[in-house]
Write a protein that holds these residues in place. Sequence first.
Motif, PDB file in Angstrom:
ATOM      1  N   HIS A 132      12.194  -1.973   5.138  1.00 63.37           N
ATOM      2  CA  HIS A 132      10.785  -1.647   4.941  1.00 63.37           C
ATOM      3  C   HIS A 132      10.549  -0.136   4.973  1.00 63.37           C
ATOM      4  N   TYR A 133       9.449   0.266   4.343  1.00 60.48           N
ATOM      5  CA  TYR A 133       9.052   1.678   4.355  1.00 60.48           C
ATOM      6  C   TYR A 133       8.284   2.051   5.628  1.00 60.48           C
ATOM      7  N   VAL A 134       7.282   1.253   5.991  1.00 62.27           N
ATOM      8  CA  VAL A 134       6.442   1.623   7.140  1.00 62.27           C
ATOM      9  C   VAL A 134       6.276   0.505   8.169  1.00 62.27           C
ATOM     10  N   TYR A 135       6.440  -0.729   7.780  1.00 60.14           N
ATOM     11  CA  TYR A 135       6.184  -1.848   8.696  1.00 60.14           C
ATOM     12  C   TYR A 135       7.090  -1.754   9.927  1.00 60.14           C
ATOM     13  N   ARG A 136       6.447  -1.746  11.098  1.00 57.90           N
ATOM     14  CA  ARG A 136       7.123  -1.650  12.396  1.00 57.90           C
ATOM     15  C   ARG A 136       8.017  -0.417  12.507  1.00 57.90           C
ATOM     16  N   ARG A 137       7.607   0.669  11.874  1.00 59.68           N
ATOM     17  CA  ARG A 137       8.361   1.927  11.958  1.00 59.68           C
ATOM     18  C   ARG A 137       7.519   3.020  12.614  1.00 59.68           C
ATOM     19  N   THR A 138       6.632   2.647  13.519  1.00 51.00           N
ATOM     20  CA  THR A 138       5.767   3.600  14.206  1.00 51.00           C
ATOM     21  C   THR A 138       6.585   4.711  14.867  1.00 51.00           C
ATOM     22  N   GLY A 139       6.202   5.950  14.577  1.00 57.57           N
ATOM     23  CA  GLY A 139       6.865   7.098  15.180  1.00 57.57           C
ATOM     24  C   GLY A 139       8.133   7.536  14.476  1.00 57.57           C
ATOM     25  N   LEU A 140       8.651   6.726  13.579  1.00 57.39           N
ATOM     26  CA  LEU A 140       9.844   7.096  12.824  1.00 57.39           C
ATOM     27  C   LEU A 140       9.434   7.923  11.607  1.00 57.39           C
ATOM     28  N   PRO A 141      10.336   8.736  11.077  1.00 60.61           N
ATOM     29  CA  PRO A 141       9.977   9.562   9.923  1.00 60.61           C
ATOM     30  C   PRO A 141       9.809   8.735   8.652  1.00 60.61           C
ATOM     31  N   CYS A 142       8.790   9.054   7.892  1.00 60.14           N
ATOM     32  CA  CYS A 142       8.581   8.443   6.590  1.00 60.14           C
ATOM     33  C   CYS A 142       9.836   8.643   5.746  1.00 60.14           C
ATOM     34  N   ARG A 143      10.249   7.632   5.033  1.00 59.14           N
ATOM     35  CA  ARG A 143      11.456   7.721   4.215  1.00 59.14           C
ATOM     36  C   ARG A 143      11.296   8.703   3.053  1.00 59.14           C
ATOM     37  N   ILE A 144      10.049   9.021   2.704  1.00 62.53           N
ATOM     38  CA  ILE A 144       9.804   9.891   1.561  1.00 62.53           C
ATOM     39  C   ILE A 144       9.503  11.325   1.983  1.00 62.53           C
ATOM     40  N   CYS A 145       8.567  11.512   2.953  1.00 62.24           N
ATOM     41  CA  CYS A 145       8.138  12.877   3.292  1.00 62.24           C
ATOM     42  C   CYS A 145       8.533  13.325   4.690  1.00 62.24           C
ATOM     43  N   GLY A 146       9.001  12.420   5.537  1.00 60.18           N
ATOM     44  CA  GLY A 146       9.432  12.783   6.886  1.00 60.18           C
ATOM     45  C   GLY A 146       8.355  12.774   7.944  1.00 60.18           C
ATOM     46  N   MET A 148      -0.383  -2.778  -8.691  1.00 58.31           N
ATOM     47  CA  MET A 148      -0.115  -3.362  -7.382  1.00 58.31           C
ATOM     48  C   MET A 148       0.110  -4.866  -7.499  1.00 58.31           C
ATOM     49  N   TRP A 149      -0.719  -5.535  -8.282  1.00 58.13           N
ATOM     50  CA  TRP A 149      -0.578  -6.980  -8.453  1.00 58.13           C
ATOM     51  C   TRP A 149       0.780  -7.326  -9.075  1.00 58.13           C
ATOM     52  N   ALA A 150       1.160  -6.615 -10.128  1.00 56.93           N
ATOM     53  CA  ALA A 150       2.444  -6.875 -10.781  1.00 56.93           C
ATOM     54  C   ALA A 150       3.607  -6.655  -9.810  1.00 56.93           C
ATOM     55  N   ASP A 151       3.508  -5.611  -9.004  1.00 51.52           N
ATOM     56  CA  ASP A 151       4.543  -5.318  -8.013  1.00 51.52           C
ATOM     57  C   ASP A 151       4.588  -6.407  -6.954  1.00 51.52           C
ATOM     58  N   LEU A 152       3.427  -6.867  -6.523  1.00 57.90           N
ATOM     59  CA  LEU A 152       3.357  -7.909  -5.499  1.00 57.90           C
ATOM     60  C   LEU A 152       4.005  -9.195  -5.982  1.00 57.90           C
ATOM     61  N   VAL A 153       3.774  -9.554  -7.225  1.00 55.59           N
ATOM     62  CA  VAL A 153       4.403 -10.752  -7.792  1.00 55.59           C
ATOM     63  C   VAL A 153       5.926 -10.639  -7.704  1.00 55.59           C
ATOM     64  N   VAL A 154       6.458  -9.480  -8.081  1.00 58.00           N
ATOM     65  CA  VAL A 154       7.901  -9.274  -8.044  1.00 58.00           C
ATOM     66  C   VAL A 154       8.428  -9.322  -6.614  1.00 58.00           C
ATOM     67  N   LEU A 155       7.751  -8.637  -5.704  1.00 58.72           N
ATOM     68  CA  LEU A 155       8.198  -8.593  -4.308  1.00 58.72           C
ATOM     69  C   LEU A 155       8.180  -9.970  -3.654  1.00 58.72           C
ATOM     70  N   MET A 156       7.121 -10.740  -3.908  1.00 56.60           N
ATOM     71  CA  MET A 156       7.007 -12.048  -3.266  1.00 56.60           C
ATOM     72  C   MET A 156       7.983 -13.054  -3.862  1.00 56.60           C
ATOM     73  N   ARG A 157       8.242 -12.959  -5.161  1.00 53.35           N
ATOM     74  CA  ARG A 157       9.253 -13.830  -5.760  1.00 53.35           C
ATOM     75  C   ARG A 157      10.626 -13.517  -5.190  1.00 53.35           C
ATOM     76  N   ALA A 158      10.895 -12.245  -4.975  1.00 57.34           N
ATOM     77  CA  ALA A 158      12.159 -11.870  -4.349  1.00 57.34           C
ATOM     78  C   ALA A 158      12.225 -12.407  -2.926  1.00 57.34           C
ATOM     79  N   LEU A 163       0.824  -1.206   0.000  1.00 56.03           N
ATOM     80  CA  LEU A 163       0.000   0.000   0.000  1.00 56.03           C
ATOM     81  C   LEU A 163       0.859   1.257   0.000  1.00 56.03           C
ATOM     82  N   PHE A 164       1.937   1.235   0.769  1.00 55.73           N
ATOM     83  CA  PHE A 164       2.800   2.417   0.774  1.00 55.73           C
ATOM     84  C   PHE A 164       3.470   2.614  -0.579  1.00 55.73           C
ATOM     85  N   ARG A 165       3.991   1.555  -1.153  1.00 51.87           N
ATOM     86  CA  ARG A 165       4.707   1.668  -2.429  1.00 51.87           C
ATOM     87  C   ARG A 165       3.827   2.268  -3.524  1.00 51.87           C
ATOM     88  N   HIS A 166       2.501   2.072  -3.382  1.00 58.18           N
ATOM     89  CA  HIS A 166       1.587   2.599  -4.398  1.00 58.18           C
ATOM     90  C   HIS A 166       0.781   3.793  -3.891  1.00 58.18           C
TER      91      HIS A 166
END
Length: 269
Positions: free
Chosen positions: A233-247, A195-205, A173-176
Amino acid sequence: MPEGHTLHRLARQQTVLFAGRPVRVSSPQGRFAAGAELLDGRVLDRSTAYGKHLFGAFGGDVVHVHLGLYGTFTTGTGVPPAPKGALRMRWEGDGPDGGGVWTDLRGATACEVLTRPEVTAILDRLGPDPLRRGADGGRAYRRIAKSRTPVGALLMDQSVLAGVGNVYRAELLFRHRVSPFRPGHALAEDEWARMWADLVVLMRAGVKLGRIVTTLPADRARRRGPVDLADAHYVYRRTGLPCRICGTEVRTEEMVGRNLYWCPVCQAV
């Protein structure tokens, strides 16, 4: 709870180590004693995965395992250790190189022997698995597009989409830049296709690496070398930390019984 990539990785490992040869099956704990007696000494055809379900085929009988929150397989070579604790199921065999191999299952939600029709009944209840060859992401979208349920909940519904858990939900959800609170019917078909195409790539990795890494190199503190947990990760288990994109501080709240993570700016409703 292990997500789909873990089960597919396990299926590949078990097929390589045990398939085509007799397997000694036991249940030191005793909870799987009847199933172990039925399968002991029989040849494993192969192990396969669908979503979060693992199936080991011994002719017409199939061992079905769902790890749930606490289930784990431990695998090794040589002589297995003496059984300790709640050891639900143990496989022992002669590996592909002739040496001894073994795998132990503990803590699983389900460990049972099913017939082929019973396996089919389980598969019929599941949505498409992005890791299965020929999986139809459009089938998931047809369910999503008819629903007022938040998309963050729909992604965790195994009857909509099989194999996605809390990490892939949050990161996809964050990536999109999709709000987890957006109703399913408000998600455009072209958005879902990406999202589906991205999910296929992420899960294969994930199958290849044995872990989930969703960040792009440009968004990591360390851009070269192995990706450490802090950068994975971008957001998973990063509660309270700054977003990597917008802060903006990453937020969390419970959704369908699991902690949801998102950026309220990048993923505005």
